[in-house]
Write a protein that holds these residues in place. Structure first.
Motif, short mmCIF file in Angstrom:
data_model
loop_
_atom_site.label_atom_id
_atom_site.label_comp_id
_atom_site.label_asym_id
_atom_site.label_seq_id
_atom_site.Cartn_x
_atom_site.Cartn_y
_atom_site.Cartn_z
N THR A 188 0.99 -1.44 0.16
CA THR A 188 0.22 -0.75 0.08
C THR A 188 0.71 1.20 -0.18
O THR A 188 0.60 2.38 -0.57
CB THR A 188 -0.60 0.03 1.27
OG1 THR A 188 -2.00 -1.17 1.39
CG2 THR A 188 -1.94 1.17 1.44
N ARG A 240 1.57 4.52 -2.54
CA ARG A 240 1.30 5.71 -2.51
C ARG A 240 2.30 6.35 -2.92
O ARG A 240 1.43 7.88 -3.34
CB ARG A 240 0.78 5.83 -1.18
CG ARG A 240 0.10 7.50 -0.71
CD ARG A 240 0.45 7.05 0.76
NE ARG A 240 2.13 7.86 1.02
CZ ARG A 240 2.79 8.28 1.03
NH1 ARG A 240 2.20 9.88 0.34
NH2 ARG A 240 4.05 8.91 2.05
N CYS A 264 2.77 7.11 -7.21
CA CYS A 264 1.42 7.89 -7.32
C CYS A 264 2.42 8.88 -7.05
O CYS A 264 1.45 10.32 -8.04
CB CYS A 264 -0.19 7.67 -6.21
SG CYS A 264 -1.18 6.47 -7.15
N ASP A 316 -2.41 1.03 -6.82
CA ASP A 316 -2.50 0.96 -5.59
C ASP A 316 -2.21 -1.01 -5.02
O ASP A 316 -1.33 -0.91 -5.61
CB ASP A 316 -4.65 0.75 -5.61
CG ASP A 316 -4.82 -0.39 -6.43
OD1 ASP A 316 -4.11 -1.67 -6.73
OD2 ASP A 316 -6.12 -0.46 -6.63
#
Length: 454
Positions: A21, A25, A28, A42
């Motif tokens: 996770t 993140r 992104c 994700d």
């Protein structure tokens, strides 16, 4: 089709300590920063990559950058199982960015150790040296000397001690012997340190480490050159030149240009070789190294001889000799140790061989051979014996040429050097006009095993 789990990616994700996770993140966030707002990932995306999916560009590079930051070590897309980074193009560029230079030389070292075929198959590109030589010279002439004594640091001293070991290995055994070993050492112990230096280019630790890294990267290039891997050598030399500039050591940069000049002339680009040697001499306006100056004049003489300018070649040899008379070994840097009577006389012999002066070629070849014998330098002895043999051929003395040729073979078997093999092959070609003479046949028979094995 069943996918193969990406164990390489799994290894580096595990080493980073990031959860799927958190990694997603950060991907992104990094994509947003580099102008790719459409990229979304994700935990499921990371899981698919671990299971064997190959993400589209620029995701592999983004992942490599994130994981590099976390582990404190340069991780490439190749390390992550996503294929090669653009090493071929980047490693021919003298990049203004220190960070990109560190990244590029680390990628190059990894590719070299892994013996990736695309690197070995790439051609030597003479024009690639034009930009790096110009940029180094301009940067060097713009730099102002800083006050205070030269910094000596324990970490850098350890690196320098290893440099001496590898340089001796190259001189005595040939570049093919220690090339991969040095590349592994650099990848594990030196290149990771470069990525963790102080951001200030004037920081003494950073400058000292860049100097040591430039020396060893040059040696890597020289070893690859002697091992016949000219594409790899050219790339190491260009990156070494960039790091030498970061260290503010003008003499070291000029020394790197000497290596680039030597390679260009050897590969049939003497005009480029001469220009590179001249750039090196111009850079020495900011430094004092009679040994480096002697080498640069010598290499310009080699280039001029290949260009057919006999008078200018002989004058360049005289200027090299004058510079060498000023050498004080204790005042020279360690990398200049090989610029001695064995090396210079051997190169002078090549100059006079190429301009057809057999007497001068023989004189300098014998000087080089005597020095090399005392130092137990088989590679230099072999190459100078080859020049001596040619000088005898130029006077029509096949018997003397044959004897020197056999000594060339004997010494060449003691080292791993493509230049020694090329010297033997050159002798074979030069003996061709003597037809099927028994001495020619004998030499070719004895040379066959050595050349075929190489």
């Amino acid at each position: 089709m069943k996918k193969t789990p990406n164990k390489r990616l799994a290894h580096w994700v595990s080493r980073s300590g990031l959860s799927n996770t958190e990694l997603a993140r950060r991907v992104c966030v990094a994509a947003q920063r580099c102008g790719e707002p459409h990229i979304a990932s994700d935990a499921s995306s990371v899981r698919r990559w671990l299971q064997g999916d190959i993400p589209r560009a620029p995701l592999p590079q983004i992942l490599a950058n994130i994981l590099s930051t976390e582990v404190g070590y340069r991780v490439t897309t190749y390390d992550l199982g996503f294929g090669d980074s653009p090493i071929l193009d980047n490693s021919l560029i003298y990049n203004a960015s220190y960070e990109l230079t560190v990244e590029t030389v680390a990628d190059l070292g990894r590719a070299d150790v892994d013996r990736r075929a695309f690197l070995a198959a790439a051609p030597f590109t003479a024009v690639a040296a034009v930009g790096p030589a110009r940029d180094w010279l301009l940067d060097t002439l713009d730099q102002e000397p800083e006050p205070g004594p030269r910094v000596r640091l324990e970490d850098v001293s350890a690196v320098r001690n290893m440099f001496g070991t590898f340089q001796e290995m190259d001189v005595l055994q040939g570049g093919g012997t220690g090339h991969r070993t040095l590349a592994r050492y650099m990848n594990v112990h030196i290149y990771p340190l470069l990525g963790r230096t102080h951001p200030d280019s004037n920081d003494p630790v950073r400058r000292a480490l860049c100097e040591a890294a430039a020396e060893q990267t040059y040696l890597l290039g020289w070893m690859a050159y002697d091992d016949g891997e000219h594409s790899t050598a050219q790339r190491y030399l260009i990156q070494s030149l960039r790091m030498a500039n970061e260290s503010r050591n003008a003499a070291l940069g000029a020394h790197v240009l000497a290596g680039m000049a030597d390679q260009a002339t050897l590969l049939g680009e003497p005009a480029e070789g001469r220009r590179l040697a001249q750039s090196g001499r111009a850079g020495l306006a900011k430094a004092d190294s009679p040994a480096c100056l002697a080498d640069l004049w010598c290499l310009e003489a080699r280039a001029l001889a290949k260009l057919g300018d006999k008078r200018a070649a002989a004058q360049a040899v005289a200027k090299s000799q004058a510079a060498f008379e000023r050498v004080r070994p204790e005042q020279e840097q360690e990398w200049a140790e090989f610029i001695d009577g064995a090396y210079l006389n051997g190169e002078y012999a090549n100059v006079f061989r190429d301009i057809g002066d057999a007497a001068e070629a023989e004189k300098h070849a014998r000087e080089s051979i005597a020095h090399a014998r005392r130092q137990k330098r088989a590679r230099r002895g072999a190459m100078s014996q080859a020049v001596l043999s040619v000088s005898h051929l130029q006077r029509g003395d096949l018997e003397a040429a044959h004897a020197a040729g056999l000594r060339t073979l004997s010494l060449s078997r003691q080292v791993k050097s493509s230049r020694c093999i090329e010297a033997v092959q050159d002798l074979q070609k030069r003996m061709t006009p003597f037809g099927d003479h028994r001495l020619v046949v004998d030499f070719n028979e004895r040379a066959k095993e050595l050349v075929t094995a190489a």
